[in-house]
Structures are given as C-alpha cells and as structure tokens.
Design a protein around this motif. Sequence first.
Motif, PDB file in Angstrom:
ATOM      1  N   SER A   1      12.724  -6.352  -7.097  1.00 30.86           N
ATOM      2  CA  SER A   1      11.885  -7.721  -7.617  1.00 30.86           C
ATOM      3  C   SER A   1      12.433  -8.840  -6.809  1.00 30.86           C
ATOM      4  O   SER A   1      13.383  -8.710  -6.210  1.00 30.86           O
ATOM      5  CB  SER A   1      12.421  -7.873  -8.902  1.00 30.86           C
TER       6      SER A   1
ATOM      7  N   GLY B   1      10.846 -10.430  -4.474  1.00 26.53           N
ATOM      8  CA  GLY B   1      10.272 -10.546  -3.025  1.00 26.53           C
ATOM      9  C   GLY B   1       8.828  -9.942  -3.044  1.00 26.53           C
ATOM     10  O   GLY B   1       8.330  -9.534  -3.992  1.00 26.53           O
ATOM     11  N   THR B   2       8.174  -9.813  -1.942  1.00 22.60           N
ATOM     12  CA  THR B   2       7.179  -9.205  -1.887  1.00 22.60           C
ATOM     13  C   THR B   2       7.284  -7.864  -1.344  1.00 22.60           C
ATOM     14  O   THR B   2       7.643  -7.559  -0.184  1.00 22.60           O
ATOM     15  CB  THR B   2       6.366  -9.951  -0.983  1.00 22.60           C
ATOM     16  N   PHE B   3       6.926  -6.969  -2.058  1.00 22.61           N
ATOM     17  CA  PHE B   3       7.438  -5.642  -1.954  1.00 22.61           C
ATOM     18  C   PHE B   3       6.662  -4.888  -0.867  1.00 22.61           C
ATOM     19  O   PHE B   3       6.985  -4.241   0.114  1.00 22.61           O
ATOM     20  CB  PHE B   3       6.937  -4.677  -3.212  1.00 22.61           C
ATOM     21  N   SER B   4       5.430  -5.512  -0.602  1.00 20.23           N
ATOM     22  CA  SER B   4       4.581  -5.138   0.441  1.00 20.23           C
ATOM     23  C   SER B   4       5.207  -5.333   1.946  1.00 20.23           C
ATOM     24  O   SER B   4       4.893  -4.921   3.124  1.00 20.23           O
ATOM     25  CB  SER B   4       3.104  -5.204   0.491  1.00 20.23           C
ATOM     26  N   ASN B   5       6.133  -6.237   1.886  1.00 20.92           N
ATOM     27  CA  ASN B   5       6.683  -6.760   3.110  1.00 20.92           C
ATOM     28  C   ASN B   5       8.045  -5.943   3.615  1.00 20.92           C
ATOM     29  O   ASN B   5       8.737  -6.336   4.426  1.00 20.92           O
ATOM     30  CB  ASN B   5       7.255  -8.218   3.117  1.00 20.92           C
TER      31      ASN B   5
ATOM     32  N   ARG C   1       6.878   0.152   5.338  1.00 22.17           N
ATOM     33  CA  ARG C   1       6.132  -1.002   4.650  1.00 22.17           C
ATOM     34  C   ARG C   1       4.851  -0.201   4.224  1.00 22.17           C
ATOM     35  O   ARG C   1       4.399  -0.536   2.799  1.00 22.17           O
ATOM     36  CB  ARG C   1       5.828  -2.336   5.611  1.00 22.17           C
TER      37      ARG C   1
ATOM     38  N   LYS D   1       3.091   0.921  -5.003  1.00 21.62           N
ATOM     39  CA  LYS D   1       2.844  -0.355  -4.691  1.00 21.62           C
ATOM     40  C   LYS D   1       2.570  -0.948  -5.969  1.00 21.62           C
ATOM     41  O   LYS D   1       2.826  -2.175  -6.098  1.00 21.62           O
ATOM     42  CB  LYS D   1       1.730  -0.491  -3.764  1.00 21.62           C
TER      43      LYS D   1
ATOM     44  N   ASN E   1       5.833  -1.588  -7.769  1.00 18.80           N
ATOM     45  CA  ASN E   1       7.030  -2.210  -6.808  1.00 18.80           C
ATOM     46  C   ASN E   1       8.330  -1.362  -6.966  1.00 18.80           C
ATOM     47  O   ASN E   1       9.579  -1.757  -7.069  1.00 18.80           O
ATOM     48  CB  ASN E   1       7.313  -3.621  -7.167  1.00 18.80           C
TER      49      ASN E   1
ATOM     50  N   SER F   1      13.144  -6.969   5.042  1.00 20.37           N
ATOM     51  CA  SER F   1      11.874  -7.439   5.598  1.00 20.37           C
ATOM     52  C   SER F   1      11.499  -6.673   6.820  1.00 20.37           C
ATOM     53  O   SER F   1      12.347  -6.646   7.645  1.00 20.37           O
ATOM     54  CB  SER F   1      11.877  -8.881   5.480  1.00 20.37           C
TER      55      SER F   1
END
Length: 127
Positions: free
Chosen positions: A25, A27-31, A53, A74, A77, A100
């Motif tokens: 949590s 942040g942007t998980f996909s990054n 990623r 995804k 997350n 990242s």
Amino acid sequence: QVQLVESGGRLVQAGGSLRLSCAASGGTFSNLRMGWFCRAPGKEREFVAAVSRSGSSTSYADSVKDRFTISRDKAMNTVNLQMNSLKPEDTAVYYCAAASSLSGNTVATGANAYIYWGQGTQVTVSS
C-alpha cells in the motif's frame, strides 16, 4: 512511502505447503518489482524469489526452485509465495521487499536493489 505487510507464516510439518502473502500500500503496485528474502537463525539474509513489475519474469534461489512459486495479484496489490514440499531448512523469517522499477520485465535478486521491506513472517518447518 510504500508499506508492506506479510502474512501466512506458521508452523508446518515437513512436506507440507504454505502460502505467504505480502500486501502493498501507499504506492503504485504496478510500478514495483517485488521479492522475497529469508533469514534463518544465525544466518545472513538470503534471496528466495523475485518477480518483475509485469509479472512475466521470475527468479528463484536454487534451493527453492521447483518447490516455490512467486506471483503477483494486480487486483489485490499483493505478491504471493506458494511454498510446497517444505523442508526443515526452510525455517526462517520471510521478508517481502519492493522497489520502483523503470523496466517492466527485469527482476532483482540482490537485497540492495530493494528499498521497501516488510516486518517479516515466521515460517517453521518441523521434521
């Protein structure tokens, strides 16, 4: 700031299975590229598994190949570690790690490549 929370560790008999989960949590998980490491009593932290990623690339320590599977969900997350055919030598605290990444398909196996770490979850395998 990314927060990582591991769950799923417990006492299990040799030959059994466990599924560890790491919820990310903040942040942007996909990054994020993700990894699992472990530290056994009296030993240094060791690499276990990593996923890119995109989820298309994975890497495993030789000691867990063909027994452990790393995957990322995804929608939730989370990154999971399915652990099968567990051995007493798998006993350790397992840590989730994240960083990242600009690349969608590369994995990182070194601890220095990760910035964010969870608190760990204890896995104990009895003989």
